[in-house]
Write a protein that holds these residues in place. Structure first.
Motif, PDB file in Angstrom:
ATOM      1  N   GLY A 199       0.801  -1.220   0.000  1.00 56.84           N
ATOM      2  CA  GLY A 199       0.000   0.000   0.000  1.00 56.84           C
ATOM      3  C   GLY A 199       0.836   1.273   0.000  1.00 56.84           C
ATOM      4  O   GLY A 199       0.384   2.308   0.476  1.00 56.84           O
ATOM      5  N   LEU A 200       2.035   1.232  -0.558  1.00 52.24           N
ATOM      6  CA  LEU A 200       2.913   2.397  -0.516  1.00 52.24           C
ATOM      7  C   LEU A 200       2.530   3.449  -1.545  1.00 52.24           C
ATOM      8  O   LEU A 200       2.914   4.595  -1.414  1.00 52.24           O
ATOM      9  N   ALA A 201       1.808   3.073  -2.586  1.00 58.90           N
ATOM     10  CA  ALA A 201       1.469   4.024  -3.634  1.00 58.90           C
ATOM     11  C   ALA A 201      -0.001   3.871  -3.993  1.00 58.90           C
ATOM     12  O   ALA A 201      -0.529   2.767  -4.013  1.00 58.90           O
ATOM     13  N   ALA A 202      -0.643   4.992  -4.290  1.00 59.53           N
ATOM     14  CA  ALA A 202      -2.052   4.952  -4.689  1.00 59.53           C
ATOM     15  C   ALA A 202      -2.140   4.654  -6.177  1.00 59.53           C
ATOM     16  O   ALA A 202      -1.330   5.147  -6.962  1.00 59.53           O
ATOM     17  N   PRO A 203      -3.102   3.828  -6.604  1.00 63.09           N
ATOM     18  CA  PRO A 203      -3.227   3.522  -8.025  1.00 63.09           C
ATOM     19  C   PRO A 203      -3.669   4.742  -8.826  1.00 63.09           C
ATOM     20  O   PRO A 203      -4.431   5.577  -8.356  1.00 63.09           O
ATOM     21  N   MET A 204      -3.155   4.817 -10.050  1.00 63.72           N
ATOM     22  CA  MET A 204      -3.542   5.892 -10.954  1.00 63.72           C
ATOM     23  C   MET A 204      -4.798   5.469 -11.719  1.00 63.72           C
ATOM     24  O   MET A 204      -5.005   4.283 -11.969  1.00 63.72           O
ATOM     25  N   PRO A 205      -5.649   6.427 -12.091  1.00 64.16           N
ATOM     26  CA  PRO A 205      -6.844   6.071 -12.873  1.00 64.16           C
ATOM     27  C   PRO A 205      -6.447   5.431 -14.204  1.00 64.16           C
ATOM     28  O   PRO A 205      -5.463   5.824 -14.818  1.00 64.16           O
ATOM     29  N   TYR A 206      -7.229   4.454 -14.604  1.00 62.20           N
ATOM     30  CA  TYR A 206      -6.953   3.724 -15.842  1.00 62.20           C
ATOM     31  C   TYR A 206      -8.043   4.061 -16.842  1.00 62.20           C
ATOM     32  O   TYR A 206      -9.229   4.066 -16.494  1.00 62.20           O
ATOM     33  N   PRO A 207      -7.716   4.350 -18.117  1.00 64.53           N
ATOM     34  CA  PRO A 207      -8.763   4.671 -19.088  1.00 64.53           C
ATOM     35  C   PRO A 207      -9.586   3.442 -19.446  1.00 64.53           C
ATOM     36  O   PRO A 207      -9.187   2.307 -19.161  1.00 64.53           O
ATOM     37  N   ASP A 208     -10.729   3.673 -20.074  1.00 61.14           N
ATOM     38  CA  ASP A 208     -11.563   2.568 -20.532  1.00 61.14           C
ATOM     39  C   ASP A 208     -10.932   1.977 -21.791  1.00 61.14           C
ATOM     40  O   ASP A 208     -10.927   2.628 -22.841  1.00 61.14           O
ATOM     41  N   PRO A 209     -10.403   0.756 -21.733  1.00 63.31           N
ATOM     42  CA  PRO A 209      -9.725   0.194 -22.906  1.00 63.31           C
ATOM     43  C   PRO A 209     -10.629   0.028 -24.120  1.00 63.31           C
ATOM     44  O   PRO A 209     -10.141  -0.002 -25.248  1.00 63.31           O
ATOM     45  N   ALA A 210     -11.949  -0.096 -23.904  1.00 61.51           N
ATOM     46  CA  ALA A 210     -12.859  -0.276 -25.030  1.00 61.51           C
ATOM     47  C   ALA A 210     -13.038   1.001 -25.840  1.00 61.51           C
ATOM     48  O   ALA A 210     -13.437   0.952 -27.002  1.00 61.51           O
ATOM     49  N   THR A 245     -10.601   3.823 -25.383  1.00 59.91           N
ATOM     50  CA  THR A 245      -9.317   4.514 -25.443  1.00 59.91           C
ATOM     51  C   THR A 245      -8.223   3.492 -25.714  1.00 59.91           C
ATOM     52  O   THR A 245      -8.103   2.507 -24.981  1.00 59.91           O
ATOM     53  N   ALA A 246      -7.453   3.707 -26.765  1.00 58.25           N
ATOM     54  CA  ALA A 246      -6.398   2.758 -27.103  1.00 58.25           C
ATOM     55  C   ALA A 246      -5.394   2.662 -25.959  1.00 58.25           C
ATOM     56  O   ALA A 246      -4.912   3.671 -25.453  1.00 58.25           O
ATOM     57  N   VAL A 247      -5.113   1.456 -25.549  1.00 56.94           N
ATOM     58  CA  VAL A 247      -4.110   1.206 -24.515  1.00 56.94           C
ATOM     59  C   VAL A 247      -3.145   0.142 -25.034  1.00 56.94           C
ATOM     60  O   VAL A 247      -3.543  -0.756 -25.779  1.00 56.94           O
ATOM     61  N   PRO A 248      -1.884   0.219 -24.655  1.00 60.06           N
ATOM     62  CA  PRO A 248      -0.917  -0.780 -25.127  1.00 60.06           C
ATOM     63  C   PRO A 248      -0.970  -2.043 -24.279  1.00 60.06           C
ATOM     64  O   PRO A 248      -1.505  -2.044 -23.168  1.00 60.06           O
ATOM     65  N   THR A 301      -4.327 -17.689 -13.871  1.00 59.06           N
ATOM     66  CA  THR A 301      -4.056 -16.452 -14.609  1.00 59.06           C
ATOM     67  C   THR A 301      -5.343 -15.656 -14.712  1.00 59.06           C
ATOM     68  O   THR A 301      -6.444 -16.210 -14.666  1.00 59.06           O
ATOM     69  N   ALA A 302      -5.197 -14.354 -14.838  1.00 56.43           N
ATOM     70  CA  ALA A 302      -6.342 -13.478 -15.095  1.00 56.43           C
ATOM     71  C   ALA A 302      -5.883 -12.418 -16.088  1.00 56.43           C
ATOM     72  O   ALA A 302      -4.781 -11.878 -15.971  1.00 56.43           O
ATOM     73  N   ALA A 303      -6.713 -12.167 -17.071  1.00 57.67           N
ATOM     74  CA  ALA A 303      -6.384 -11.160 -18.077  1.00 57.67           C
ATOM     75  C   ALA A 303      -7.648 -10.430 -18.479  1.00 57.67           C
ATOM     76  O   ALA A 303      -8.715 -11.035 -18.600  1.00 57.67           O
ATOM     77  N   THR A 304      -7.517  -9.118 -18.652  1.00 60.22           N
ATOM     78  CA  THR A 304      -8.609  -8.359 -19.247  1.00 60.22           C
ATOM     79  C   THR A 304      -8.301  -8.170 -20.723  1.00 60.22           C
ATOM     80  O   THR A 304      -7.142  -8.237 -21.147  1.00 60.22           O
ATOM     81  N   GLY A 305      -9.335  -7.951 -21.496  1.00 59.28           N
ATOM     82  CA  GLY A 305      -9.162  -7.730 -22.926  1.00 59.28           C
ATOM     83  C   GLY A 305     -10.305  -6.908 -23.468  1.00 59.28           C
ATOM     84  O   GLY A 305     -11.254  -6.568 -22.747  1.00 59.28           O
ATOM     85  N   VAL A 306     -10.204  -6.569 -24.738  1.00 59.75           N
ATOM     86  CA  VAL A 306     -11.289  -5.894 -25.443  1.00 59.75           C
ATOM     87  C   VAL A 306     -11.634  -6.739 -26.666  1.00 59.75           C
ATOM     88  O   VAL A 306     -10.774  -6.977 -27.523  1.00 59.75           O
ATOM     89  N   MET A 307     -12.868  -7.236 -26.710  1.00 58.39           N
ATOM     90  CA  MET A 307     -13.336  -7.991 -27.870  1.00 58.39           C
ATOM     91  C   MET A 307     -14.076  -7.036 -28.797  1.00 58.39           C
ATOM     92  O   MET A 307     -14.977  -6.308 -28.361  1.00 58.39           O
ATOM     93  N   ARG A 308     -13.688  -7.039 -30.059  1.00 56.31           N
ATOM     94  CA  ARG A 308     -14.259  -6.128 -31.052  1.00 56.31           C
ATOM     95  C   ARG A 308     -14.790  -6.908 -32.246  1.00 56.31           C
ATOM     96  O   ARG A 308     -14.322  -8.012 -32.550  1.00 56.31           O
ATOM     97  N   GLY A 309     -15.743  -6.315 -32.935  1.00 48.88           N
ATOM     98  CA  GLY A 309     -16.259  -6.906 -34.159  1.00 48.88           C
ATOM     99  C   GLY A 309     -17.362  -6.036 -34.740  1.00 48.88           C
ATOM    100  O   GLY A 309     -17.683  -4.972 -34.198  1.00 48.88           O
ATOM    101  N   THR A 310     -17.932  -6.500 -35.858  1.00 45.69           N
ATOM    102  CA  THR A 310     -18.979  -5.760 -36.543  1.00 45.69           C
ATOM    103  C   THR A 310     -20.080  -6.727 -36.966  1.00 45.69           C
ATOM    104  O   THR A 310     -19.788  -7.776 -37.563  1.00 45.69           O
TER     105      THR A 310
END
Length: 204
Positions: A36-47, A49-52, A140-149
């Motif tokens: 708990g030494l550092a506070a987390p920074m806000p994370y953009p919405d990956p869906a 906002t492009a994130v690496p 394991t745990a991973a987040t992702g963005v699923m896209r399609g049309t």
């Protein structure tokens, strides 16, 4: 080795995820985040906002690193190119898959059929980013963005079809995997918001 099912049932998985989110935001590993030494920074919405793709967490065991690398390959190449002949590289033959609506399926053949159904009406379906990737022992745990049309008729399960709306979708999702000693998943938990999914493709 941790008791993986006890961890999932008692809420340890949620604590594990919370530590990992803090670690990613702070650029540290989960153990450091626990102090708990550092506070987390806000994370953009990956869906929206492009994130690496971030680097893998530090201090992984070789097995944990292999699990995450295999999972990246699964989503970025196997799933995104519908190359089902390679699904056995990450999934056990008798894998149990839990879906967002609460039902589950058993066996890789059934899972291939379910995944293939996504590409019938959205052939450009893909996952090309894992904003958060964490591993601990056989979990394991991973987040992702699923896209399609939605460009092709969608089977309605009653012998008919829902005509395409031409709408694009981009939904945040998360996957938790339980891996075995052969470095494939015995069990997979998929999470996304179906209401948002249907709204985006024009069906809700």
């Amino acid at each position: 080795m941790i008791d993986r099912r006890s961890l999932l049932k008692t809420g340890g998985a949620a604590a594990f995820g919370a530590l990992a989110l803090t670690a990613v935001a702070c650029g540290t590993d989960p153990a450091s985040a626990a102090t708990g030494l550092a506070a987390p920074m806000p994370y953009p919405d990956p869906a929206t906002t492009a994130v690496p793709n971030p680097p893998f967490p530090t201090n992984l065991t070789p097995e944990e690193q292999a699990h995450l690398q295999t999972f990246d390959e699964l989503d970025f190449d196997v799933f995104s190119h519908a190359d089902w002949s390679r699904l056995g590289e990450s999934h056990a033959r008798n894998i149990r898959v839990h879906w967002p609506d609460g039902h589950y399926t058993d066996g890789i053949d059934r899972h291939i059929a379910d995944l293939s159904a996504l590409f019938v009406w959205a052939p450009d379906t893909r996952i090309d980013v894992h904003p958060i990737r964490i591993a601990m022992n056989e979990l394991t745990a991973a987040t992702g963005v699923m896209r399609g049309t939605f460009t092709r008729p969608m089977p309605n399960g009653k012998g008919g079809f829902i005509q395409p709306t031409g709408k694009k979708y981009a939904i945040n999702m998360a996957t938790t995997g339980i891996w075995n000693s052969q470095r494939v998943m015995d069990e997979e938990f998929l999470f996304w918001d179906n209401q948002t999914f249907y709204q985006q493709i024009g069906l809700a």
